[in-house]
Design a protein around this motif. Structure first.
Motif, mmCIF file in Angstrom:
data_model
loop_
_atom_site.group_PDB
_atom_site.id
_atom_site.type_symbol
_atom_site.label_atom_id
_atom_site.label_comp_id
_atom_site.label_asym_id
_atom_site.label_seq_id
_atom_site.Cartn_x
_atom_site.Cartn_y
_atom_site.Cartn_z
ATOM 1 N N TYR A 192 0.836 -1.209 0.000
ATOM 2 C CA TYR A 192 0.000 0.000 0.000
ATOM 3 C C TYR A 192 0.869 1.256 0.000
ATOM 4 C CZ TYR A 192 -4.230 -2.492 1.743
ATOM 5 O OH TYR A 192 -5.326 -3.294 1.907
ATOM 6 N N TYR A 218 -8.967 7.755 3.308
ATOM 7 C CA TYR A 218 -8.448 7.137 2.084
ATOM 8 C C TYR A 218 -7.246 6.249 2.371
ATOM 9 C CZ TYR A 218 -4.905 10.671 2.561
ATOM 10 O OH TYR A 218 -3.896 11.427 3.075
ATOM 11 N N ALA A 219 -6.456 6.607 3.404
ATOM 12 C CA ALA A 219 -5.226 5.861 3.659
ATOM 13 C C ALA A 219 -5.530 4.610 4.467
ATOM 14 C CB ALA A 219 -4.239 6.739 4.402
ATOM 15 N N SER A 231 -5.187 0.292 5.474
ATOM 16 C CA SER A 231 -5.557 -0.959 4.852
ATOM 17 C C SER A 231 -7.057 -1.221 5.005
ATOM 18 C CB SER A 231 -4.746 -2.094 5.475
ATOM 19 O OG SER A 231 -4.895 -2.058 6.870
#
Lengths: 447, 460
Positions: free
Chosen positions: A64, A331-332, A334
């Motif tokens: 990610y 948005y960030a 996992s």
């Protein structure tokens, strides 16, 4: 740079790096908030934020990288960083990306025009006037806050998934502070929806009344009592212990509900629903953070645990379809699991009848410190509370500075009755709601 | 990050409708984390936060706007949006910025962004497995290594143009133990305004893992805490959260300026037991909550809050200071550009006293010893607070006895402060994240061992 442009650059960079399985998740929000002090606007703030999360499968691991900087250099950088990050991962689990072709439920969306700034200012000042007019004991610190917000979420991946959704909302809340001699107290009431539905007069009166009702509160006498949790308090408990319903927590040994599907975990009158399209939800969503279609389901039905909440990964492990509960905080980060609107279904008796059933006990309408005084794994809680004594089936004097202690999973089995007065509290994307419930025998520590 | 000349143009645009103060805060922050669960590295978090926030004041009105677009056009647009929201008027202040160098008293040796992920994973693993292997009753461990590289620029119409780079590192281990009577967790989370040298100079990661496991094991064997009103001894380190919640938040300008604090208007009066002295000190080199200057460009300082029980000062930001008629104290903080700065704590703790630990414990006939505390919260208006006791023991006849689980402490700040009647010598600080209207920020709490003569203990 706009998202659409950035997306193209990321796709180019991903293809160039030889990645075949990747995804770009985008979320952005805009909000405006007006706050008041006495009869003036003292704070105005507007914010715009948003970013993307790029993830990709590299040698079976999901790397990610996220950013708010939507520039040309950063489009290449997120792809590079996701690959680097994947290199240290050791997960033994199979990794998933959402597939295209799901059927998304059409749902009725509450669309209404957001108020203009002028209208928000007028409403904020009007709320203050109403709050101060409601009682002479209303004092400094009382504030009316008016907000409007918009949110966009989009998912694009190499499997052909290309989804986006937008939500918007406006709300007003009135926080009343009252002072009587040296004693102060506060309480707030909130209403979301179009301005014409705010009913500010009612909101101000309710907030002031609730704050006044708690004046003169004293500690509850220590002992074991039947407890009636008001909607706000029960919703707070549902929020605190909702992680136990995550299949991920269960599979990792971090939930007491592991392996309990199909068994009785609560009394017959408990039905718990997760509803992505709830009418009072601020953020109804037709798809989850992996792009899986969402749907309404009973999580507990008449006391039986029907399902845990799944994303693609936990569903595969359990051999069931995903329940569409993949989530991301912003948005960030996992992909995790959370409910959308977790709501305890209402019963058929009124709150008055519930109080009569309780006889002598404690009515709790505020629980504080749920982030500290509760353990979502064991279910144990010991929480600072506010409320009223219940004597001979009626609410009597206010009580404060006491704790209610117990275990959430035992509490579910000891719900004796559920009232018909359901209310809901929204916390961004997830909302929790409940009617008042009567629980037998909880420990109260006061004086 | 953004040139001085451009900042001047942006501030001039922000002040174009008559603001008497204008401020630009811009940042680029790199947040990284490595997480282990189930004996494996499961996730690597990696996020870049970048944007700018603009604020203007006129008298007692504040307008804030934020944007992710830090191009000249984006900044000017955001500035004009703020100016417009302030109202109609003509520019009344001129903007002349001078570069300030406040210096950096928090040297960093191993910049986390330059160190390899493999090195971070190695540190994390030594902590993880120290916890995992501590005992067969440890059934799960969740461990994370976090680092933040927070680059900020503050420019304001007082002439400040300054940049700072705040690097922080933290290890956080949670261990879950089960001895057949339900799972219990233990945790440890040391952090500093340092790079990876923190794990060479200050903290052995294995000790952190072992400490989390030790606590989980103790609590897994504990019965429930009895409820009631009793004397409580709270030990050092994170025990200081009691002061943070019960007093600290109520001394922030955001509560005091609006009269929603039980300590408003009480400067010079006794608000705590005579043995209590407390400070907020953002100048401690390399401490987790330290800053060189705050998010409004005011240099950090050591603020005496309470001296021998007498209230001496508040923690004040510029906007709160206007209503209070008091100068800012270097406490203006925000999580990031999208939050609106307000008064916050830095490293806030009770100073060492003169009582011996043994005397404090032996003074209690029947009570609770809170060796470690969990989080808590407070309502500044009423002062009502609550804390979870993470590791507690009963005290009987002056001796520490069996461990107890599920205890919480509740009360009212103003009452509890007056009931602190013994203060030990073993001052230690511990790290936490403090949440409030301007977001989640790193702060230290701390104290030596203290005794509260009576407090409501929630249990069952």
């Amino acid at each position: 740079m706009r998202y659409e442009e950035f997306k193209k650059l990321v796709v180019q960079a991903a293809e160039k790096a030889g990645l075949t399985d990747y995804e770009l998740y985008y979320s952005a929000s805009e909000s405006t908030e007006i706050d008041t002090f006495r009869q003036e606007i003292n704070k105005f703030s507007s914010s715009a934020e948003g970013g993307v999360c790029f993830r990709a499968l590299v040698n079976g691991q999901m790397g990610y990288a996220s950013t708010e900087d939507l520039s040309e250099e950063e489009a290449e950088a997120v792809v590079a960083r996701a690959r680097e990050n994947a290199a240290v991962l050791e997960s033994a689990e199979e990794q998933f990306l959402g597939e295209a072709g799901g059927e998304y439920e059409a749902f009725e969306k509450k669309d209404y025009p957001l108020p203009e700034t002028d209208e928000m200012i007028r409403a904020a000042l009007h709320g203050q006037e109403l709050a101060y007019a409601a009682d002479p004991r209303v004092t400094d610190g009382t504030s009316t806050v008016v907000m409007r917000m918009k949110e966009t979420v989009a998912i694009f991946n190499s499997r052909g998934l290309d989804l986006s959704a937008e939500n918007q909302a406006a709300l007003c809340y009135i926080a009343a502070v009252v002072k009587d001699g040296e004693e102060m107290n506060d309480e707030y009431k909130l209403k979301a929806g179009p301005v014409c539905e705010w009913k500010q007069e009612e909101l101000a009166e309710k907030a002031v009344k609730a704050a006044l009702a708690k004046l003169g509160g004293r500690p509850a006498p220590t002992g074991s009592y039947p407890v009636v949790f008001a909607p706000d308090a029960m919703s707070a408990l549902l929020m605190t212990f909702s992680p136990a319903f995550s299949a991920e927590a269960a599979q990792k040994g971090l939930s007491s509900l592991a392996g309990r599907e199909g068994t009785k975990i609560a009394s017959d009158c408990v039905t718990l629903v997760d509803d992505p399209f709830h009418k009072d939800s601020l953020m109804p969503m037709p798809f989850d953070a992996e792009g899986t279609p969402t749907h309404r389901k009973n999580v507990i039905e008449n006391g039986t645990l029907t399902t845990l909440l799944h994303n693609l990964k936990t569903a595969k492990v359990a051999g069931v379809p995903s329940t569409g509960n993949a989530s991301k905080s912003g948005y960030a980060g996992s992909v995790q699991i959370s409910p959308f609107s977790f709501v305890l279904a209402p019963g058929e008796i009124t709150e008055e009848e519930l109080l009569a059933k309780a006889g002598n006990g404690v009515y709790i309408d505020t629980l504080n410190g749920t982030h500290a005084g509760a353990d979502a794994i064991s279910g144990d809680f010991s929480l600072q509370s506010l409320g009223f004594m219940i004597e001979n089936g009626k609410k009597t004097y206010p009580v404060k500075d006491f704790t209610v202690a117990g275990n959430f999973f035992e509490l579910l089995r000891h719900v004796e009755a559920v009232a018909d007065n359901a209310e809901m509290e929204s916390f961004g994307r997830t909302s929790f709601g409940s009617p008042s419930v009567l629980v037998s025998g909880l420990s109260i520590a006061g004086e | 990050m953004i040139s001085r000349k451009l900042c001047e143009r942006v501030l001039a645009a922000a002040a174009s409708t008559g603001a008497d103060y204008a401020e630009l805060f811009a940042e680029k922050t790199f947040n990284r984390s490595v997480n282990m669960l189930d004996d494996r590295v499961q996730t690597v978090g990696d996020n870049v936060v970048a944007g700018a926030g603009i604020r203007v004041f006129k008298g007692l009105r504040s307008v804030a706007a934020s944007t992710v677009d830090t191009s000249e056009q984006g900044l000017i647009r955001c500035a004009l949006q703020a100016a417009q929201a302030l109202g109609e008027g003509k520019a009344e202040i001129s903007i002349v910025l001078k570069e300030r160098r406040f210096g950096d008293i928090h040297p960093v040796k191993l910049v986390p962004g330059s160190e390899s992920l493999a090195r971070k994973a190695e540190i994390l693993k030594s902590a993880y497995f120290a916890a995992r292997k501590a005992d067969d009753a440890i059934v799960q461990v969740d461990a994370s290594l976090l680092d933040v590289d927070h680059n900020i620029l503050v420019a304001n119409s007082d002439g400040i143009y300054a940049e700072d780079r705040q690097i922080r590192t933290r290890l956080y281990v949670t261990a879950v133990a089960d001895k057949g009577q339900g799972t219990q967790t233990g945790s440890a989370g040391p952090g500093a305004r340092k790079g990876l040298e923190f794990f060479e100079e200050d903290v052995n990661p294995e000790d952190t893992g072992r400490e989390a496991a030790r606590q989980a094991l103790v609590m897994a064997g504990a019965g429930y805490c009895p409820a009631g009103v009793m004397p409580v001894v709270i030990d050092n380190g994170f025990g200081g959260v009691i002061f943070h919640e019960a007093c600290g938040h109520s001394l922030e300008a955001s509560a005091v300026a609006y009269g929603i604090s039980q300590f408003a208007g009480k400067l010079g009066q006794q608000i705590a037991g005579e043995k209590v002295s407390a400070v907020d000190d953002g100048t401690i080199p390399n401490a987790w909550g330290s800053i060189n200057f705050d998010d409004e460009g005011t240099p950090s300082q050591r603020n005496v809050l309470i001296e021998n029980g007498i209230l001496k000062g508040y923690m004040i930001d510029k906007f709160g200071g206007r209503r209070m008629g008091m100068a800012p104290t270097g406490n203006a903080r925000r999580q990031n550009y999208s939050f609106v700065t307000t008064s916050r704590m830095t490293n806030t703790f009770i100073l060492a006293g003169e009582d011996e630990n043994e005397d404090i414990i032996s003074s209690v006939e029947y009570g609770l010893y809170a060796k470690d505390m969990g989080g808590g919260s407070v309502n500044p208006a009423t002062g009502g607070f609550n804390f979870a006791v993470k590791e507690g023991y009963m005290i009987r006849n002056g001796k520490i006895c069996e461990p107890v689980r599920g205890a919480s402490l509740v009360g009212t700040g103003s009452e509890i402060l007056m009931k602190i009647d013994m203060v030990g010598r073993n001052l230690r600080r511990a790290q936490g994240m403090c949440g409030s209207s301007s977001g989640s920020i790193p702060t230290d709490v701390g104290q030596p061992m203290i005794r509260v003569s009576s407090i409501t203990v929630g249990g069952r």
